[in-house]
Design a protein around this motif. Structure first.
Motif, mmCIF file in Angstrom:
data_model
loop_
_atom_site.group_PDB
_atom_site.id
_atom_site.type_symbol
_atom_site.label_atom_id
_atom_site.label_comp_id
_atom_site.label_asym_id
_atom_site.label_seq_id
_atom_site.Cartn_x
_atom_site.Cartn_y
_atom_site.Cartn_z
ATOM 1 N N TYR A 247 0.795 -1.207 0.002
ATOM 2 C CA TYR A 247 -0.106 0.019 -0.073
ATOM 3 C C TYR A 247 0.905 1.150 -0.116
ATOM 4 C CZ TYR A 247 -4.030 -2.986 1.038
ATOM 5 O OH TYR A 247 -5.155 -3.846 1.029
ATOM 6 N N LYS B 215 -3.029 0.791 -3.959
ATOM 7 C CA LYS B 215 -2.628 -0.648 -3.663
ATOM 8 C C LYS B 215 -1.718 -1.040 -4.806
ATOM 9 C CE LYS B 215 -4.079 -5.157 -2.707
ATOM 10 N NZ LYS B 215 -5.398 -6.119 -2.429
ATOM 11 N N PHE B 216 -0.682 -1.874 -4.512
ATOM 12 C CA PHE B 216 0.283 -2.126 -5.500
ATOM 13 C C PHE B 216 -0.534 -3.179 -6.523
ATOM 14 C CE2 PHE B 216 3.039 -5.554 -7.236
ATOM 15 C CZ PHE B 216 4.111 -4.881 -7.801
ATOM 16 N N GLU C 21 4.902 -8.639 -5.498
ATOM 17 C CA GLU C 21 5.606 -7.432 -4.893
ATOM 18 C C GLU C 21 6.904 -7.479 -4.843
ATOM 19 O OE1 GLU C 21 3.209 -8.965 -3.270
ATOM 20 O OE2 GLU C 21 1.478 -7.903 -3.136
ATOM 21 N N TYR D 179 0.315 1.409 -9.228
ATOM 22 C CA TYR D 179 -0.511 1.396 -8.154
ATOM 23 C C TYR D 179 -1.766 1.770 -8.774
ATOM 24 C CZ TYR D 179 3.427 0.769 -4.614
ATOM 25 O OH TYR D 179 4.217 0.319 -4.009
#
Length: 548
Positions: free
Chosen positions: A18, A25-26, A44, A61
């Motif tokens: 985040y 949010k990724f 991630e 994101y």
């Protein structure tokens, strides 16, 4: 964020899940060469072997909420327990946001748990006294989810407790549903065959939320022959309203009317508007040998308000006609029609649950082959308005855990055929201690060799095997977990641990996952067979063959 990395090097890129106080949010790493996108990666944390040219990494994101939106409080609706047998049941629930439906089953006499206690029970069943089963299922927030509960005891009262845990770490209220599994002697005579008689007021479904009305004294039957075709007409009598009122007083949620028609005859069912009116607030199920229709309470209420009679016709269709009509329909390529199609005609307009029996369909007895076979089943629909499509269904089971039907939801009525979808076979070959492998005969070089542990268990590189089978693999670095997803199957392995989660239910491995030379290795047979593949090992050549 962009970062320049030089050729002929290895890098590890890490993104925060985040950003900006949870506003974003990724989503993915975008890898570019000049202005061209080279690839995208959803992990991630990702280790990347550089090509022979410069590339650029960019962390992408997505906004968690819109410009003027506030977080939505998670809630659950349509919570129900269905398909109850002696040892199994199906938990149904629908969330309003993305997240996880988390649940636990306890004996009926146990206190209701909190959401935090349910979470603890999923991680460690011994943390909550009396835990029978616990697990979770990911939800998109816009579909009714179905969760299979197995390993129950016959003739036992349970209570399922369920809540929604959103992706924003918010919890809904816990909803609880009581149910009772069927008795081992339910509806059976002394010799184990069908009982010759039963008390008219008894309910042999095992579902404490359902009241069953038999046709013996509640339905009038007439038989005619039209153009050589036998037509059986069943008119539900007005006296049924009294039984429906009793069901309401007893707190039932569903009333089922059973129609004992011939499988080969055309079945016509007439239910008057007065009976529909008496069933307001209840789900209404109509069961015949060829199909069961369950009208949700909202649809029953709409029919009652409209003052509408309910007329339904059920008859057998033509398998050759269904096969010919599958040509060119998405998802039906190469599929095979099984058994005899069912034709349902009615003027109902609204979402209705339909269950088609698996009558006349040969089901494998081998457990693994049976599961793979059942997973390949779907329903081909030829709608009266000309539309044709393939519907994914849910297998239903009897009180002994035997598959007996396929259930699905529709909003219009048609010809429905149970089909087996075409399965593209994959053959993967590996050899212990060798980097050379193959997929359908095409050579492949591994970056890590399979090996046998001191405990005589075969471990293989998780990413290669899973992706070769057709599954998706994600690595959660902070938890040292490999998450494998293939359709509705999710396997979560933690390196160094012999505990594994399969569709939210904890199981024990005979060998833990391991990290060797920065590569994650997993037990071959457990992962392959849980993803629906067959595994063969030739001792002399130490060759592994995986077929799916």
């Amino acid at each position: 964020m962009s970062k320049l990395v030089y050729a002929e090097s290895t890098v590890t890129v890490t993104a925060e899940v985040y950003a900006n106080e949870y506003e974003f949010k990724f989503d993915n790493w975008k890898v570019t060469v000049g202005e061209d996108v080279y690839k995208t990666v959803t992990e991630e944390v990702y280790e990347f072997a550089m090509p022979n040219h410069d590339i650029s990494f960019e962390a992408v994101y997505e906004a968690v909420y819109g410009d003027d939106e506030d977080p939505v409080d998670p809630t659950l609706s349509n919570v129900d327990i269905t398909n109850i047998s002696k040892t199994t049941a199906t938990l149904k629930a629908q969330g309003n946001v993305e997240g996880y439906i988390k649940w636990v089953v306890l004996p009926d006499n146990q206190p209701n748990p909190s959401a935090d206690q349910i979470v603890e029970a999923i991680d460690d069943s011994s943390s909550l006294e009396g835990t029978v089963k616990a697990g979770y299922k990911e939800t998109s927030g816009d579909e009714l989810e179905e969760i299979s509960i197995t390993g129950l005891n016959a003739g036992t009262s349970y209570k399922a407790h369920v809540f929604l845990y959103s992706n924003d770490n918010e919890k809904s209220e816990v909803t609880s549903k009581t149910f009772k599994t069927n008795s081992s002697s339910s509806n059976r005579g002394p010799s184990g065959g069908p009982s010759s008689s039963r008390d008219d007021d008894s309910d042999t479904t095992g579902d404490v939320n359902k009241s069953v009305i038999s046709e013996d004294s509640s339905v009038e039957k007439t038989t005619t022959v039209v153009d050589g075709k036998t037509v059986e007409t069943f008119t539900v009598k007005a006296e049924v309203t009294e039984q429906i009122e009793e069901a309401k007083e007893d707190g039932k949620e569903t009333v089922e009317i059973k129609i004992d028609s011939s499988e080969t005859a055309t079945t016509e069912i007439n239910i008057s508007k007065d009976i529909i009116k008496s069933a307001e607030g209840l789900n209404l199920a109509i069961t015949t040998p060829n199909a069961t229709l369950e009208l949700p309470a909202a649809l029953v209420d709409a029919l009652a308000e409209a003052g509408q009679d309910l007329d339904i016709t059920v008859e057998r269709g033509d398998a050759d006609e269904a096969s010919a009509n599958m040509s060119g329909v998405a998802g039906a390529e190469g599929a095979t029609v099984l058994g005899t199609p069912t034709v349902i005609n009615t003027d109902i307009e609204g979402k209705t649950n339909v269950n088609i029996p698996l009558t006349g369909i040969e089901i494998p007895t081998n457990e693994q082959k049976r599961e793979a076979f059942l997973d390949s089943l779907a329903v081909f629909a030829m709608h009266s308005d000309g539309e044709k499509n393939v519907i994914e269904g849910t297998i239903t089971y009897d009180e002994d855990g035997i598959p007996i039907g396929i259930s699905f939801e529709v909003d219009k009525f048609s010809t429905f055929a149970v089909i087996q979808l075409a399965q593209a076979t994959k053959e993967i070959k590996l050899t212990i201690g060798q980097e050379q492998a193959s997929i359908n005969g095409n050579p492949y070089t591994l970056d890590a060799k399979p090996f046998i542990t001191e405990a005589n268990r075969t471990l293989v590189p998780v990413r290669f095997v899973s992706e070769a089978i057709g599954a998706e693999v994600n690595w959660i670095a902070e938890d040292k977990q490999a998450v494998i997803k293939d359709g509705d199957t999710e396997i979560i392995l933690t390196t160094g641990s012999d505990k594994v989660m399969v569709n939210g239910v904890q199981e024990t491995l005979d060998a833990p996952a391991e990290i060797v030379e920065n590569r994650t290795f997993v037990p071959l047979r457990f992962v392959s067979e849980n993803l629906g593949a067959e595994v063969d090992y030739t001792t002399v050549t130490e060759q592994i063959t995986i077929i799916k």
